[in-house]
Design an enzyme around this catalytic site. Sequence first.
Site, PDB file in Angstrom:
ATOM      1  N   LYS A   1     -27.152  70.537 -64.423  1.00  0.00           N
ATOM      2  CA  LYS A   1     -26.042  70.990 -65.266  1.00  0.00           C
ATOM      3  C   LYS A   1     -26.064  72.500 -65.325  1.00  0.00           C
ATOM      4  O   LYS A   1     -27.133  73.097 -65.491  1.00  0.00           O
ATOM      5  CB  LYS A   1     -26.277  70.416 -66.680  1.00  0.00           C
TER       6      LYS A   1
ATOM      7  N   LYS B   1     -26.709  76.347 -61.437  1.00  0.00           N
ATOM      8  CA  LYS B   1     -25.760  77.421 -61.758  1.00  0.00           C
ATOM      9  C   LYS B   1     -24.961  77.728 -60.508  1.00  0.00           C
ATOM     10  O   LYS B   1     -25.450  77.553 -59.381  1.00  0.00           O
ATOM     11  CB  LYS B   1     -26.504  78.686 -62.202  1.00  0.00           C
TER      12      LYS B   1
ATOM     13  N   THR C   1     -21.056  77.394 -78.063  1.00  0.00           N
ATOM     14  CA  THR C   1     -22.174  78.310 -77.810  1.00  0.00           C
ATOM     15  C   THR C   1     -22.319  79.280 -78.988  1.00  0.00           C
ATOM     16  O   THR C   1     -23.430  79.534 -79.465  1.00  0.00           O
ATOM     17  CB  THR C   1     -21.983  79.057 -76.476  1.00  0.00           C
TER      18      THR C   1
ATOM     19  N   ASN D   1     -16.031  84.440 -75.088  1.00  0.00           N
ATOM     20  CA  ASN D   1     -16.202  83.112 -75.676  1.00  0.00           C
ATOM     21  C   ASN D   1     -17.377  83.094 -76.654  1.00  0.00           C
ATOM     22  O   ASN D   1     -17.218  82.709 -77.817  1.00  0.00           O
ATOM     23  CB  ASN D   1     -16.413  82.080 -74.555  1.00  0.00           C
TER      24      ASN D   1
ATOM     25  N   SER E   1     -21.358  70.318 -74.096  1.00  0.00           N
ATOM     26  CA  SER E   1     -20.978  69.863 -72.744  1.00  0.00           C
ATOM     27  C   SER E   1     -21.545  68.468 -72.501  1.00  0.00           C
ATOM     28  O   SER E   1     -20.885  67.603 -71.916  1.00  0.00           O
ATOM     29  CB  SER E   1     -21.515  70.818 -71.679  1.00  0.00           C
TER      30      SER E   1
HETATM   31  P1  NAD Z   1     -16.823  85.901 -71.400  1.00  0.00           P
HETATM   32  O1  NAD Z   1     -16.402  86.281 -70.042  1.00  0.00           O
HETATM   33  O2  NAD Z   1     -15.968  85.027 -72.231  1.00  0.00           O
HETATM   34  O3  NAD Z   1     -17.108  87.223 -72.275  1.00  0.00           O
HETATM   35  C1  NAD Z   1     -17.989  88.229 -71.858  1.00  0.00           C
HETATM   36  C2  NAD Z   1     -17.873  89.370 -72.852  1.00  0.00           C
HETATM   37  O4  NAD Z   1     -18.826  90.362 -72.506  1.00  0.00           O
HETATM   38  C3  NAD Z   1     -16.500  90.040 -72.836  1.00  0.00           C
HETATM   39  O5  NAD Z   1     -16.113  90.381 -74.161  1.00  0.00           O
HETATM   40  C4  NAD Z   1     -16.768  91.306 -72.028  1.00  0.00           C
HETATM   41  O6  NAD Z   1     -15.873  92.356 -72.343  1.00  0.00           O
HETATM   42  C5  NAD Z   1     -18.164  91.630 -72.480  1.00  0.00           C
HETATM   43  N1  NAD Z   1     -18.832  92.558 -71.587  1.00  0.00           N
HETATM   44  C6  NAD Z   1     -18.875  92.528 -70.228  1.00  0.00           C
HETATM   45  N2  NAD Z   1     -19.534  93.605 -69.773  1.00  0.00           N
HETATM   46  C7  NAD Z   1     -19.919  94.319 -70.860  1.00  0.00           C
HETATM   47  C8  NAD Z   1     -20.617  95.526 -71.050  1.00  0.00           C
HETATM   48  N3  NAD Z   1     -21.057  96.239 -70.000  1.00  0.00           N
HETATM   49  N4  NAD Z   1     -20.826  95.955 -72.319  1.00  0.00           N
HETATM   50  C9  NAD Z   1     -20.377  95.255 -73.387  1.00  0.00           C
HETATM   51  N5  NAD Z   1     -19.702  94.107 -73.266  1.00  0.00           N
HETATM   52  C10 NAD Z   1     -19.477  93.649 -72.020  1.00  0.00           C
HETATM   53  O7  NAD Z   1     -18.299  85.281 -71.220  1.00  0.00           O
HETATM   54  P2  NAD Z   1     -19.073  84.311 -72.198  1.00  0.00           P
HETATM   55  O8  NAD Z   1     -18.796  82.918 -71.779  1.00  0.00           O
HETATM   56  O9  NAD Z   1     -18.858  84.733 -73.610  1.00  0.00           O
HETATM   57  O10 NAD Z   1     -20.579  84.612 -71.754  1.00  0.00           O
HETATM   58  C11 NAD Z   1     -21.306  85.698 -72.290  1.00  0.00           C
HETATM   59  C12 NAD Z   1     -22.785  85.464 -72.036  1.00  0.00           C
HETATM   60  O11 NAD Z   1     -23.169  84.212 -72.646  1.00  0.00           O
HETATM   61  C13 NAD Z   1     -23.178  85.342 -70.564  1.00  0.00           C
HETATM   62  O12 NAD Z   1     -24.488  85.847 -70.406  1.00  0.00           O
HETATM   63  C14 NAD Z   1     -23.200  83.842 -70.336  1.00  0.00           C
HETATM   64  O13 NAD Z   1     -24.031  83.462 -69.274  1.00  0.00           O
HETATM   65  C15 NAD Z   1     -23.750  83.373 -71.664  1.00  0.00           C
HETATM   66  N6  NAD Z   1     -23.469  81.972 -71.988  1.00  0.00           N
HETATM   67  C16 NAD Z   1     -22.186  81.502 -72.071  1.00  0.00           C
HETATM   68  C17 NAD Z   1     -21.970  80.186 -72.432  1.00  0.00           C
HETATM   69  C18 NAD Z   1     -20.589  79.630 -72.619  1.00  0.00           C
HETATM   70  O14 NAD Z   1     -20.467  78.468 -73.063  1.00  0.00           O
HETATM   71  N7  NAD Z   1     -19.533  80.376 -72.355  1.00  0.00           N
HETATM   72  C19 NAD Z   1     -23.051  79.331 -72.667  1.00  0.00           C
HETATM   73  C20 NAD Z   1     -24.342  79.845 -72.589  1.00  0.00           C
HETATM   74  C21 NAD Z   1     -24.543  81.180 -72.254  1.00  0.00           C
END
Ligand code: NAD
Length: 424
Positions: free
Chosen positions: A78, A114, A198, A229, A358
């Site tokens: 997953k 991944k 999350t 997100n 999920s």
């Molecule tokens: P997303 O694309 O929805 O949002 C990413 C955010 O990070 C955006 O607001 C973007 O502007 C910001 N960002 C990007 N570069 C940046 C920088 N240099 N400085 C400051 N902010 C910056 O992504 P997401 O789904 O929210 O994921 C964010 C993190 O959480 C990632 O590491 C991802 O692997 C992790 N994650 C996400 C989920 C999920 O369900 N979406 C689950 C577990 C972990």
Amino acid sequence: MSIQTANTSQAHESMFDAVLARLDVAAKLMNLSENVSQVLRNPSKQVKVSLPVMMDNGKVKVFNGYRTVHSTHLGPSKGGIRYAMDVNADEVMALAAWMSFKCAVANLPYGGAKGGIKCDPRTMSVGELERLTRAYAVSMKDVFGVNKDIPAPDMGTSGREMAWILDEFNKNTGEDSPGVITGKPIAVGGSLGRDAATGRGVMVNTLAALKKMGLKPTEVTAVVQGFGNVGSHAARLLAEQGLKIVGIGDHTASFYNEKGIDIKAAMDYAEKNNRTLKGFTGATEIQSSELLISKCDVLVPAALQNVITLENAPKIQAKLIVEGANGPTTPEADPILNEKKIICVPDILANSGGVTVSYFEWVQNKAGYYWSEDEVNSKHDLKMEIAFEAVWHNASHYKTSMRIAAYITALQKIEQGVKLKGDY
Ligand code: NAD
């Protein structure tokens, strides 16, 4: 309390090496079998594909796509799919390993995987993104499967891409298999509560940690980096629990307001502003490098990896870090945080709420019976609280950090799976 952490004598250029550095520390403390350690040091499957896509300007552009399955010892693999310019084989391998550990910590019947595509989704049209996503789905048709490998959204992807992938998969098999992918829109088999899950997990872990620290949520300030997100929902849910959110930021701008930021207003602003914060007027704009080191009790890095480093870790003022993002802290920064007695709830625990819901989505798809949002949330909160307690217990039992304790908690379960299933 003496705390053992990863070797700090060398910087980890490779993200997968950073995973192994933590794995080694945990393995030594818990006396992990050498055979099991060898298995987990090597991902079980790595796929790299070239994806030619017709761009809107009439020219073909070829993108690199990846999928790594790290382990399947506790169940089908997953893990999310990431669209970003720095996606590469090493990063995908590290993220896949973290998924194995995350699913085990959260007590889910899954291994880890991944995927990702090296692209900049912000500069692509919807049509280009759709063609790229469909090309990726077709190239992975033999990798993905309801009981085999189940993708989900990650950075740069959302329910929209999941629906396209599901459609391609269904066309290929001639059947409707909603459980082959999670994080889908509700109308095509998604779960209520998945979108915010999350961030919700970050909130539940924060409250659990604050309770252990004897701090009341209503007397605590927080800074959240990333307003996508994870970050936006985490900020909203923490504010709903009474924490004062004093700092937020994304890739376009960072903001601080010691009186507290109206998160609902920031979310409304971002929604109307191409999901970015630049131009938000509810707080003072600050340098992005100042956000993580600004005054607060709780710091939630929820954007990207390697942001808490040897350089800024000494300046961090928070007492508690809850890692919404994957890999936000480098192994070199870990001992500094430990020395400063900053409690860090690690990514593989703190952001496991997403994969937990999920899993609920997959269960609902398999059963063809859908739960209410309250049911999803209460089942989620219970699972998170149990996972937090298990890691807290191991931190105290092994006299180690929450991060190494989370690895130990995961490895204890995966070790059983590897041993019971056996080898050749
Ligand atoms: P997303 O694309 O929805 O949002 C990413 C955010 O990070 C955006 O607001 C973007 O502007 C910001 N960002 C990007 N570069 C940046 C920088 N240099 N400085 C400051 N902010 C910056 O992504 P997401 O789904 O929210 O994921 C964010 C993190 O959480 C990632 O590491 C991802 O692997 C992790 N994650 C996400 C989920 C999920 O369900 N979406 C689950 C577990 C972990």
